[in-house]
Write an enzyme that holds these catalytic residues in place. Structure first.
Site: not given
Ligand code: KIV
Length: 263
Positions: A44-45, A83, A112, A114, A181
């Site tokens: 989600d970056s 994510d 993934k 969090e 992280e």
């Molecule tokens: O969204 C992302 O890029 C991430 C990584 C920084 C692990 O979760």
């Protein structure tokens, strides 16, 4: 042959590190896996690097489904992890299942999420119903307003113990991988040695089972001051392919991250 969760587990058991980069589209998916990247993370970056947002909070489920589909179309070898965006899994395990199933239908092999032990019930619910989950602890960008900024986590005795407890509980709940992280390298080492599942570090030192970076960051496309844990692999490469190949070699041979990138 497609890399699976079992492949990754076996690599770690054979003391072989694996490589992860974020990826948001088809052309990079093909290029990254041809350069030897084992896991493509549809992170989600993308809210930061593609949308220009200062946080990941505005990323929607539809955004994640769209980019997962793009990556899946360009990929034939890598393990694809995506994510779950903010707000799509925190309400209940049922809400998480409904949304995670859409991300899997778009082509991801694992989602993934969090959070620490508060996410254990959700991870148990998803994994018992066929959805592999990677847990993500330490600096969790979706909690940025609660954390008060992008800063080191687990740096006190109490918070380090909390992260170690979280990691154990999330593994027991069924998590197949764990992202850590921006945590002290010593703590990441302890967690990695305590768990049987592979750990993936970003700003977590050399002892993790694998490393991940945001693609744009490692290609030198970082606006402003570069955080300590990022290495610009483009700086010494003649093209993107070479930069990614150098990242793969550096991770697999234990040259990245070095002390200058850890806390
Ligand atoms: O969204 C992302 O890029 C991430 C990584 C920084 C692990 O979760």
């Amino acid at each position: 042959m497609r890399i699976t969760q079992t492949t990754l587990q076996k690599m770690v058991e054979n003391n072989e590190k694996f490589t992860v980069l974020t990826c948001y589209d088809a052309i990079f998916a093909t290029m990254l896996e041809n350069a030897g990247i084992d896991v493509l993370l549809v992170g989600d970056s993308l809210g930061n690097v593609l949308h220009g947002e200062s946080t990941t909070l505005g990323v929607t489920l539809d955004n994640m489904i769209y980019h997962t589909r793009c990556v899946a179309r360009g990929s034939s070898k890598a393990f694809i992890m995506a994510d779950m965006p903010f707000g799509s899994y925190q309400v209940s395990p049922e809400q998480a299942f409904e949304n995670a199933s859409k991300i899997l239908a778009a082509g991801a092999h694992m989602v993934k999420i969090e959070g620490g032990q508060i996410m254990a019930d959700t991870i148990r619910f998803l994994t018992q119903r066929g959805i592999p989950v990677c847990a993500h602890i330490g600096l969790t960008p979706q909690s940025i307003h609660q954390l008060g900024g992008y800063k080191l986590q687990g740096d006190s005795e109490k918070s380090a113990k909390q992260l170690l407890d979280d990691a154990k509980i999330l593994e027991k709940a069924g998590a197949g991988l764990l992202v850590m992280e921006v945590v002290p390298a010593k703590l990441a080492k302890k967690i990695t040695h305590t768990l049987s599942i592979p750990t993936i570090g970003i700003g977590a030192g050399i002892h993790c089972s694998a490393q991940v970076l945001v693609l744009h960051d490692m290609l030198g496309l970082y606006p402003g001051k570069k955080p300590r844990f990022i290495k610009d692999f483009m700086a010494s490469a003649k093209n993107i392919q070479e930069a990614v190949t150098n990242y793969v070699t550096a991770v697999k041979t234990g040259q990245f991250p070095s002390e200058e990138h850890e806390f």
